[in-house]
Design a protein around this motif. Structure first.
Motif, PDB file in Angstrom:
ATOM      1  N   GLN A 106       0.829  -1.206   0.000  1.00 61.45           N
ATOM      2  CA  GLN A 106       0.000   0.000   0.000  1.00 61.45           C
ATOM      3  C   GLN A 106       0.864   1.256   0.000  1.00 61.45           C
ATOM      4  N   GLY A 107       1.906   1.253   0.834  1.00 59.50           N
ATOM      5  CA  GLY A 107       2.799   2.405   0.873  1.00 59.50           C
ATOM      6  C   GLY A 107       3.476   2.662  -0.459  1.00 59.50           C
ATOM      7  N   LEU A 108       3.835   1.595  -1.166  1.00 56.56           N
ATOM      8  CA  LEU A 108       4.497   1.752  -2.460  1.00 56.56           C
ATOM      9  C   LEU A 108       3.602   2.441  -3.495  1.00 56.56           C
ATOM     10  N   PHE A 109       2.284   2.269  -3.381  1.00 55.55           N
ATOM     11  CA  PHE A 109       1.386   2.810  -4.400  1.00 55.55           C
ATOM     12  C   PHE A 109       0.585   4.023  -3.939  1.00 55.55           C
ATOM     13  N   ILE A 110       0.641   4.372  -2.676  1.00 51.91           N
ATOM     14  CA  ILE A 110      -0.057   5.576  -2.228  1.00 51.91           C
ATOM     15  C   ILE A 110       0.473   6.842  -2.917  1.00 51.91           C
ATOM     16  N   PRO A 111       1.785   6.969  -3.218  1.00 53.14           N
ATOM     17  CA  PRO A 111       2.233   8.156  -3.943  1.00 53.14           C
ATOM     18  C   PRO A 111       1.570   8.340  -5.309  1.00 53.14           C
ATOM     19  N   SER A 112       1.066   7.262  -5.905  1.00 56.32           N
ATOM     20  CA  SER A 112       0.358   7.408  -7.177  1.00 56.32           C
ATOM     21  C   SER A 112      -0.924   8.211  -6.999  1.00 56.32           C
ATOM     22  N   LEU A 113      -1.422   8.259  -5.759  1.00 54.57           N
ATOM     23  CA  LEU A 113      -2.655   8.987  -5.462  1.00 54.57           C
ATOM     24  C   LEU A 113      -2.403  10.326  -4.800  1.00 54.57           C
ATOM     25  N   THR A 114      -1.199  10.574  -4.336  1.00 57.67           N
ATOM     26  CA  THR A 114      -0.908  11.801  -3.591  1.00 57.67           C
ATOM     27  C   THR A 114       0.136  12.664  -4.305  1.00 57.67           C
ATOM     28  N   THR A 115       1.344  12.146  -4.427  1.00 61.55           N
ATOM     29  CA  THR A 115       2.406  12.901  -5.101  1.00 61.55           C
ATOM     30  C   THR A 115       2.031  13.228  -6.539  1.00 61.55           C
ATOM     31  N   CYS A 116       1.505  12.249  -7.266  1.00 59.79           N
ATOM     32  CA  CYS A 116       1.139  12.479  -8.668  1.00 59.79           C
ATOM     33  C   CYS A 116      -0.002  13.474  -8.787  1.00 59.79           C
ATOM     34  N   LEU A 117      -0.939  13.420  -7.843  1.00 59.65           N
ATOM     35  CA  LEU A 117      -2.061  14.344  -7.884  1.00 59.65           C
ATOM     36  C   LEU A 117      -1.609  15.776  -7.587  1.00 59.65           C
ATOM     37  N   ALA A 118      -0.683  15.939  -6.631  1.00 63.20           N
ATOM     38  CA  ALA A 118      -0.147  17.273  -6.337  1.00 63.20           C
ATOM     39  C   ALA A 118       0.558  17.850  -7.558  1.00 63.20           C
ATOM     40  N   ALA A 119       1.327  17.017  -8.246  1.00 57.74           N
ATOM     41  CA  ALA A 119       2.017  17.475  -9.452  1.00 57.74           C
ATOM     42  C   ALA A 119       1.020  17.859 -10.545  1.00 57.74           C
ATOM     43  N   TYR A 120      -0.048  17.091 -10.675  1.00 54.89           N
ATOM     44  CA  TYR A 120      -1.078  17.387 -11.671  1.00 54.89           C
ATOM     45  C   TYR A 120      -1.733  18.739 -11.390  1.00 54.89           C
ATOM     46  N   LEU A 121      -2.079  18.998 -10.118  1.00 55.46           N
ATOM     47  CA  LEU A 121      -2.687  20.275  -9.764  1.00 55.46           C
ATOM     48  C   LEU A 121      -1.734  21.424 -10.054  1.00 55.46           C
ATOM     49  N   ALA A 122      -0.451  21.236  -9.735  1.00 54.61           N
ATOM     50  CA  ALA A 122       0.537  22.281  -9.986  1.00 54.61           C
ATOM     51  C   ALA A 122       0.681  22.576 -11.478  1.00 54.61           C
ATOM     52  N   ARG A 123       0.525  21.541 -12.289  1.00 56.46           N
ATOM     53  CA  ARG A 123       0.712  21.705 -13.736  1.00 56.46           C
ATOM     54  C   ARG A 123      -0.506  22.323 -14.410  1.00 56.46           C
ATOM     55  N   THR A 124      -1.691  22.144 -13.846  1.00 50.83           N
ATOM     56  CA  THR A 124      -2.909  22.524 -14.551  1.00 50.83           C
ATOM     57  C   THR A 124      -3.616  23.756 -13.992  1.00 50.83           C
ATOM     58  N   LEU A 125      -3.411  24.083 -12.716  1.00 53.26           N
ATOM     59  CA  LEU A 125      -4.131  25.208 -12.126  1.00 53.26           C
ATOM     60  C   LEU A 125      -3.383  26.507 -12.341  1.00 53.26           C
ATOM     61  N   PRO A 126      -4.100  27.617 -12.505  1.00 49.75           N
ATOM     62  CA  PRO A 126      -3.442  28.922 -12.602  1.00 49.75           C
ATOM     63  C   PRO A 126      -2.793  29.311 -11.282  1.00 49.75           C
ATOM     64  N   ALA A 127      -1.769  30.149 -11.351  1.00 48.43           N
ATOM     65  CA  ALA A 127      -0.989  30.503 -10.162  1.00 48.43           C
ATOM     66  C   ALA A 127      -1.854  31.108  -9.067  1.00 48.43           C
ATOM     67  N   GLU A 128      -2.860  31.915  -9.453  1.00 46.10           N
ATOM     68  CA  GLU A 128      -3.677  32.576  -8.436  1.00 46.10           C
ATOM     69  C   GLU A 128      -4.548  31.609  -7.643  1.00 46.10           C
ATOM     70  N   ARG A 129      -4.749  30.396  -8.163  1.00 46.71           N
ATOM     71  CA  ARG A 129      -5.563  29.403  -7.470  1.00 46.71           C
ATOM     72  C   ARG A 129      -4.724  28.342  -6.770  1.00 46.71           C
ATOM     73  N   LEU A 130      -3.430  28.349  -7.014  1.00 40.37           N
ATOM     74  CA  LEU A 130      -2.610  27.232  -6.564  1.00 40.37           C
ATOM     75  C   LEU A 130      -2.435  27.192  -5.054  1.00 40.37           C
ATOM     76  N   ASN A 131      -2.218  28.355  -4.406  1.00 35.89           N
ATOM     77  CA  ASN A 131      -2.052  28.355  -2.955  1.00 35.89           C
ATOM     78  C   ASN A 131      -3.262  27.771  -2.251  1.00 35.89           C
ATOM     79  N   VAL A 132      -4.464  28.212  -2.675  1.00 32.50           N
ATOM     80  CA  VAL A 132      -5.682  27.724  -2.033  1.00 32.50           C
ATOM     81  C   VAL A 132      -5.893  26.245  -2.338  1.00 32.50           C
ATOM     82  N   ALA A 133      -5.612  25.839  -3.584  1.00 31.53           N
ATOM     83  CA  ALA A 133      -5.778  24.432  -3.953  1.00 31.53           C
ATOM     84  C   ALA A 133      -4.844  23.547  -3.139  1.00 31.53           C
TER      85      ALA A 133
END
Length: 386
Positions: A106-133
């Motif tokens: 479970q620990g090996l695959f939890i980053p697929s749901l957390t780290t990858c999702l954080a990177a996705y939000l950083a790549r797709t959201l505008p800067a003004e929304r990123l802090n709140v997101a």
């Protein structure tokens, strides 16, 4: 990404991160039960938590690379499926070795749901929304951490702790499908993004090292406080019961509200100033926990949560606002140092508690808070991009 779609995806994203963190902490409140049921030592029982943390630390870097190279949907669906199946294995196995091994998976695959999702939000959201997101993302980690403890320690004990794993698997499956439904593939990668800097190159940049140091120091303190709190509260003169100690974990609720508010605070005063305020509040709250009174300690723990999640949300927000490329790799490095800080904090605070009690733990961690405080002061200057 369209603004309306941004808002529609917030709930499933929150649910997915919360479901992932629920899985991490689900056995923590029932460790004595596991010890008695399997006839094992306390150290072996604790492996059902530490194995997950170890798996997360090992897998963050590979999944950080995957987040920079591949679409988010197959990563989420694959990772959610593996973590859910492993939860069912945990629910039905009669063998402690299999239980610990499934927790490690479970620990090996939890980053697929957390780290990858954080990177996705950083790549797709505008800067003004990123802090709140990112603040909402941190709040979801809080909700999951609290939910896992309550699920294992309060909700299912009248039945059996194994039911908690079944509930967690169902929750995760629903959250994974909902998130995959709403998440786009993200904007096309540019030529500049194709030549992603590697981990060593990223670590060579002072701005990223500072955020990793904040992650290390912040979770060093937070993990130490909540791991040694039960020992402090059960010892004389307080002598609190297990039920009362579990109640103290409700201080986590503060973090659910603090995450998004910390993002808004960072937008107003700057991420560096928000880090300074968070570190100061956390240090003050540590001092409050030295008072031998349960209501006062509860107040101190609420302050500990508010201070820590202000630091964490501000650091994550600043990291991702600065990134121009390699968002997955950078976030995975951040999370790696985050969990390394937790491991170091628990280990060193164990020696401090053995030698000087709760006062020693508070003193050690108060000193470590100088790290995020000092870095926050440095970050009050105009930031450069990573």
């Amino acid at each position: 990404m369209h603004p309306d779609r941004d808002h529609r995806m917030e709930l499933p994203v929150f649910a997915l991160v919360a479901a992932a963190f629920t899985t991490i902490y689900i056995t923590q409140p029932v460790l004595p039960v596991l010890q008695a049921e399997f006839g094992i030592s306390a150290g072996v029982a604790s492996l059902t938590v530490s194995a997950v943390v170890l798996g997360i630390a090992l897998a963050n870097l590979p999944f950080g690379m995957a987040a920079d190279r591949y679409p988010i949907r197959p990563i989420l669906l694959g990772g959610g499926t593996v973590v859910g199946i492993a939860s069912l294995v945990c629910a039905f196995t009669p063998d402690i070795t299999v239980l610990v091994a499934a927790r490690f998976v479970q620990g090996l695959f939890i980053p697929s749901l957390t780290t990858c999702l954080a990177a996705y939000l950083a790549r797709t959201l505008p800067a003004e929304r990123l802090n709140v997101a990112m603040g909402s993302y941190v709040a979801a980690t809080v909700a999951g951490g609290l939910g896992g403890r309550l699920l294992g320690g309060w909700i299912h004990p009248p039945l059996h702790w194994r039911y908690a794993f079944v509930s967690a698997a169902v929750f995760l499956a629903l959250a994974t499908l909902a998130s995959a439904r709403w998440l786009d593939r993200g904007p096309p990668r540019t030529i500049a993004e194709a030549a992603q800097p590697g981990f060593l190159e990223l670590l060579g940049r002072p701005e990223l090292r500072r955020m990793c140091a904040v992650a290390f120091g912040g979770f060093f303190v937070f993990s130490s406080v909540f791991n040694f709190l039960p020992f402090h509260l059960t010892a004389p003169p307080i002598g609190a019961s297990t039920e009362v100690i579990t109640l103290m974990y409700l201080a986590y609720v503060v973090g659910i509200f603090t995450g998004p508010q910390a993002g808004r605070l960072a937008n107003r005063v700057g991420n560096g100033s928000a880090m300074v305020l968070g570190a100061a509040l956390l240090a003050l709250s540590l001092g409050v926990t030295l008072v031998r009174s349960l209501p006062v300690i509860a107040l101190g723990l609420a302050g500990v949560c508010a201070g820590f999640f202000t630091i964490h949300a501000s650091a994550v927000g600043l990291l991702n606002r600065r990134l121009t490329a390699a968002k997955g790799r950078a976030n995975s490095l951040y999370v790696l140092f985050y969990y390394l800080g937790g491991a170091a904090g628990i280990t060193l605070s164990g020696y401090a508690y053995a030698g000087w009690g709760w006062g020693g733990v508070a003193a050690l961690n108060g000193g470590v808070l100088a790290l995020p405080f000092a870095i926050g002061m440095l970050e009050r200057r105009a930031p450069s991009r990573i």
